[in-house]
Write a protein that holds these residues in place. Structure first.
Motif, mmCIF file in Angstrom:
data_model
loop_
_atom_site.group_PDB
_atom_site.id
_atom_site.type_symbol
_atom_site.label_atom_id
_atom_site.label_comp_id
_atom_site.label_asym_id
_atom_site.label_seq_id
_atom_site.Cartn_x
_atom_site.Cartn_y
_atom_site.Cartn_z
ATOM 1 N N ILE B 88 0.838 -1.206 0.000
ATOM 2 C CA ILE B 88 0.000 0.000 0.000
ATOM 3 C C ILE B 88 0.873 1.256 0.000
ATOM 4 C CG2 ILE B 88 -1.574 1.304 1.490
ATOM 5 C CD1 ILE B 88 -2.919 -1.526 1.983
ATOM 6 N N THR B 91 2.238 1.741 -3.530
ATOM 7 C CA THR B 91 1.232 2.333 -4.410
ATOM 8 C C THR B 91 1.004 3.804 -4.071
ATOM 9 O OG1 THR B 91 0.162 0.203 -4.830
ATOM 10 C CG2 THR B 91 -1.184 2.150 -5.162
ATOM 11 N N LEU B 95 1.149 6.926 -6.679
ATOM 12 C CA LEU B 95 0.084 7.919 -6.874
ATOM 13 C C LEU B 95 0.611 9.334 -6.684
ATOM 14 C CD1 LEU B 95 -2.999 6.303 -5.108
ATOM 15 C CD2 LEU B 95 -2.335 6.196 -7.510
ATOM 16 N N GLY B 99 1.067 12.405 -9.571
ATOM 17 C CA GLY B 99 0.190 13.557 -9.450
ATOM 18 C C GLY B 99 -1.286 13.203 -9.429
ATOM 19 N N SER B 100 -1.616 12.073 -8.835
ATOM 20 C CA SER B 100 -3.012 11.628 -8.794
ATOM 21 C C SER B 100 -3.902 12.582 -8.007
ATOM 22 C CB SER B 100 -3.081 10.240 -8.134
ATOM 23 O OG SER B 100 -4.418 9.897 -7.867
ATOM 24 N N PHE B 102 -6.252 11.543 -6.317
ATOM 25 C CA PHE B 102 -6.768 10.773 -5.181
ATOM 26 C C PHE B 102 -5.732 10.540 -4.087
ATOM 27 C CE2 PHE B 102 -9.735 9.852 -8.549
ATOM 28 C CZ PHE B 102 -10.951 9.847 -7.888
ATOM 29 N N LYS B 105 -6.928 11.119 -0.269
ATOM 30 C CA LYS B 105 -7.788 10.039 0.245
ATOM 31 C C LYS B 105 -6.997 8.748 0.430
ATOM 32 C CE LYS B 105 -12.368 11.466 -1.293
ATOM 33 N NZ LYS B 105 -13.585 11.061 -1.982
ATOM 34 N N TYR B 106 -6.121 8.490 -0.525
ATOM 35 C CA TYR B 106 -5.313 7.279 -0.423
ATOM 36 C C TYR B 106 -4.406 7.339 0.802
ATOM 37 C CZ TYR B 106 -3.002 3.074 -2.047
ATOM 38 O OH TYR B 106 -2.532 1.788 -2.136
ATOM 39 N N LEU B 109 -6.091 6.404 4.088
ATOM 40 C CA LEU B 109 -6.194 4.948 4.298
ATOM 41 C C LEU B 109 -4.819 4.354 4.604
ATOM 42 C CD1 LEU B 109 -7.692 2.290 4.262
ATOM 43 C CD2 LEU B 109 -7.648 2.327 1.768
ATOM 44 N N GLU B 112 -3.851 4.579 8.229
ATOM 45 C CA GLU B 112 -4.500 3.567 9.093
ATOM 46 C C GLU B 112 -3.741 2.252 9.074
ATOM 47 O OE1 GLU B 112 -8.738 2.605 9.279
ATOM 48 O OE2 GLU B 112 -9.023 4.233 7.843
#
Lengths: 147, 147, 147, 147
Positions: B88, B91, B95, B99-100, B102, B105-106, B109, B112
């Motif tokens: 994770i 990845t 991202l 330049g994602s 998202f 938000k990623y 997560l 966590e």
């Protein structure tokens, strides 16, 4: 390439030499490792760092500079090479970090792809940094492959 | 988490602000970017570095120290968490480098999972370094998520 | 999203219920698993298949059809979304295959990205297949997130 | 291995033969492709499917059956080989899907690793399915490498 290179390579991450482990060449449980076959940990770390930098630089450059610039920067053969180089270098990092028996052979192939990517970058504007990172990674991977 | 976080985040890698690009929130072509919404590039680089270090440390520790030590170190829930955390975080690096839109938000997560992995490491011997790297990454990801 | 979703999810791959394992919610060693919380293995396999198809379709389409067509197909926001969607779906496959405790939460985020990618595909020519695959994956991921 | 294999391979995904593209062997812009060097798309799809199945099977088996069973199933050399095989097969899928010029060479190396993983599985209980998937993938990769 000597078929024995993987033997040297797979020993580098044996952190607890007093433990039994399976020797992929002799195909039996052995204790510890033969010191003369261990590769230099500094060389290994250099290659991990070079591959990691190449993975990051190719991915970031492709997905930002190349996409934003367009034209020859998104020509399929060049863009594919950038993305493939990033992916292959990232997998090279994974194999080296996990102590794979195949990292020398893998690095030999990785060096070829990095060299091809450097050549492709050399034909485009403002890709000098990416070209240099690819050449450095190719050199580091060749050294790893020949250990 | 503010639903706008991705807006700020997706602008960070716009290297050529004079170019037209598609704004994923406004869903139209725009020129340049609104400076006040751009996140600090140093914060972004810090988070990339923290995620990269966490990916490498979890993978290398799991595939060497944990496998060589055995026992509780290869207990399924712990070992899975180590490998999932590595994946994770890797990845997350991808991202952010690409330049994602998202990545905020990623990263929420990702934080966590890094925290859960740190907790799992805290219950085992000689996992202090890995625990610290996971906590640092969780902090960096939370900062990114809240930008 | 119920904070318990991960509890159901993490049990699906426990193949040897007679073994002790660490319960990430109760934070203790437990024996076996509570049958009523196990998710349907068919649903899990459906989601793995949907994510795998989405990963492959987005990657293949971006790296071939989009690069070969050029123009709006290589516009940064669209192309990034295609590549990010591929990467996130592939990591989703990894987490589900490895029995991660976080796959429900991950799938919730994956669904959002697939939906955004489908919307982006809908604005371009000859991207109907990719759009449909992304919508199917978003639906499958939402079902997984709500289990 | 014939040094020309990559030439055949890199043409397989040229979907718009009327477009100019860069030929990595001839190092110049060319139009279309020479039909006789194109590889069979069915063979390509077979190899993608075999690599994808091997990636999924090795990862799922290692992270569930092997971790849950313990003992020789988590012996470092075996477990590493399972995870490395999964990773290398997944990258092989990526390269083939993206139409890489290097997929033939990559598949030659992938075949070696799949064969080593199959041999390692053959020495353990209840690993027959994984062994078969690895052997099938090795065969498919060798066919791709020799095209």
């Amino acid at each position: 390439m000597c078929t024995n290179v993987q033997y040297k390579c797979c020993h580098r991450f044996i952190m607890n030499p007093q433990h039994l482990y399976f020797d992929p060449i002799r195909r039996e449980q052995v204790v510890g490792y033969r010191q003369e076959k261990t590769m230099n940990m500094n060389d290994m770390q250099s290659c991990i760092d070079a591959c990691n930098k190449c993975y990051q630089t190719c991915l970031q450059t492709a997905m930002n500079h190349c996409l934003d610039t367009g034209g020859r920067h998104v020509e399929p053969a060049h863009f594919r090479l950038m993305m493939n180089c990033a992916q292959i270098c990232q997998t090279s990092v994974d194999l080296q970090l996990s102590g794979s028996a195949f990292c020398a052979k893998y690095c030999a192939l990785c060096a070829e792809i990095c060299e091809a990517c450097a050549d492709s970058c050399a034909e485009l504007d403002q890709m000098g940094d990416c070209e240099k990172v690819c050449r450095d990674c190719a050199n580091s991977c060749r050294a790893m492959a020949n250990q």
